[in-house]
Write a protein that holds these residues in place. Sequence first.
Motif, PDB file in Angstrom:
ATOM      1  N   SER A  71      -7.635  -2.913   5.616  1.00 19.41           N
ATOM      2  CA  SER A  71      -8.321  -1.628   5.729  1.00 19.41           C
ATOM      3  C   SER A  71      -7.728  -0.783   6.851  1.00 19.41           C
ATOM      4  O   SER A  71      -7.674   0.457   6.755  1.00 19.41           O
ATOM      5  CB  SER A  71      -9.819  -1.835   5.946  1.00 19.41           C
ATOM      6  OG  SER A  71     -10.072  -2.471   7.191  1.00 19.41           O
ATOM      7  N   ALA A  85      -4.590   0.776   5.535  1.00 22.26           N
ATOM      8  CA  ALA A  85      -4.928   1.912   4.675  1.00 22.26           C
ATOM      9  C   ALA A  85      -5.259   3.146   5.509  1.00 22.26           C
ATOM     10  O   ALA A  85      -4.814   4.260   5.207  1.00 22.26           O
ATOM     11  CB  ALA A  85      -6.093   1.545   3.771  1.00 22.26           C
ATOM     12  N   GLN A 111       0.799  -1.223   0.000  1.00 19.73           N
ATOM     13  CA  GLN A 111       0.000   0.000   0.000  1.00 19.73           C
ATOM     14  C   GLN A 111       0.834   1.276   0.000  1.00 19.73           C
ATOM     15  O   GLN A 111       0.390   2.309  -0.525  1.00 19.73           O
ATOM     16  CB  GLN A 111      -0.948   0.003   1.214  1.00 19.73           C
ATOM     17  CG  GLN A 111      -2.029  -1.066   1.154  1.00 19.73           C
ATOM     18  CD  GLN A 111      -3.149  -0.788   2.143  1.00 19.73           C
ATOM     19  OE1 GLN A 111      -3.493   0.356   2.416  1.00 19.73           O
ATOM     20  NE2 GLN A 111      -3.747  -1.848   2.685  1.00 19.73           N
TER      21      GLN A 111
END
Length: 284
Positions: free
Chosen positions: A276, A279, A212
């Motif tokens: 998630s 992120a 990411q």
Amino acid sequence: MYAITGATGQLGRLVIDVLLKTNPADRIVAAVRKPTKASDLAERGVIVREADYNRPETLAPAFTGVDKLLLISSTEVSGRLPQHRAAIKAAQRAGVSLIAYTSMLHADTSPATLAVEHRQTEEAIAASGLPAAILRNGWYTENHLLALPAALEHGAFAGAAKDGRLSSAARQDYAEAAAVVLTTDGQAGTTYELAADQAFTLAELAAEVSRQSGKAIAYNDLAQAAYQDVLAGAGLPDDLAALLADADAAAARGALFDDGGALGRLIGRPTTSMQSLVAAALRG
């Protein structure tokens, strides 16, 4: 009426947020060591009462009129058992009908030193005779991500968990679970092993951060003593560094893994994914 101890902490505030969605604010007690730090909760209509673990005389008044009490474990590791015992006694005196305690995953069998005080607290609750629900929370994924800035700077996470799988979940997931237990009848005598639907290793966490962030992030697995030195060098107190390094070593032996799915069932949705949360942490 519901009471939440440690209500100005990260978990406590989230539990209150969840409760406020379906309950009047004047039915929720924020039991806190320093009421001045809960002024925002008072402004929302929540009842704020002083409840200092180290001043036991404040606890029973704080629990007066309370039906269900969420006892969030104290952050004073290696010294919280007397605090918990004081809260349990105060709950007895106040006539609380249910106490829910945030324990540790598999506290009854875990080899982690951190589990000892949780196990002893569970035993103290059982000995008190109070109807109780035990919430054995796994690790918070957010705890792993506290090291994210350093990992991005130095290109590596450090740990001592080897390839142990971690069923870590989001703090929000645990908060929702606690609120469900408080607001649902028939919880006395229950013990929940609360963990994420999907487990991961620290190497997988590092790989996800790499994916990411676009930066090469490794996982450096260290001996327990070496990892303890890293934590102490980062500024953690020696006793806390020792406990966290011990927890990593216990995780290598499966102490922080559970695939029973109780957390997702309790909150009625899939648990928040590690991806998630990575992120969100990268967004800051």
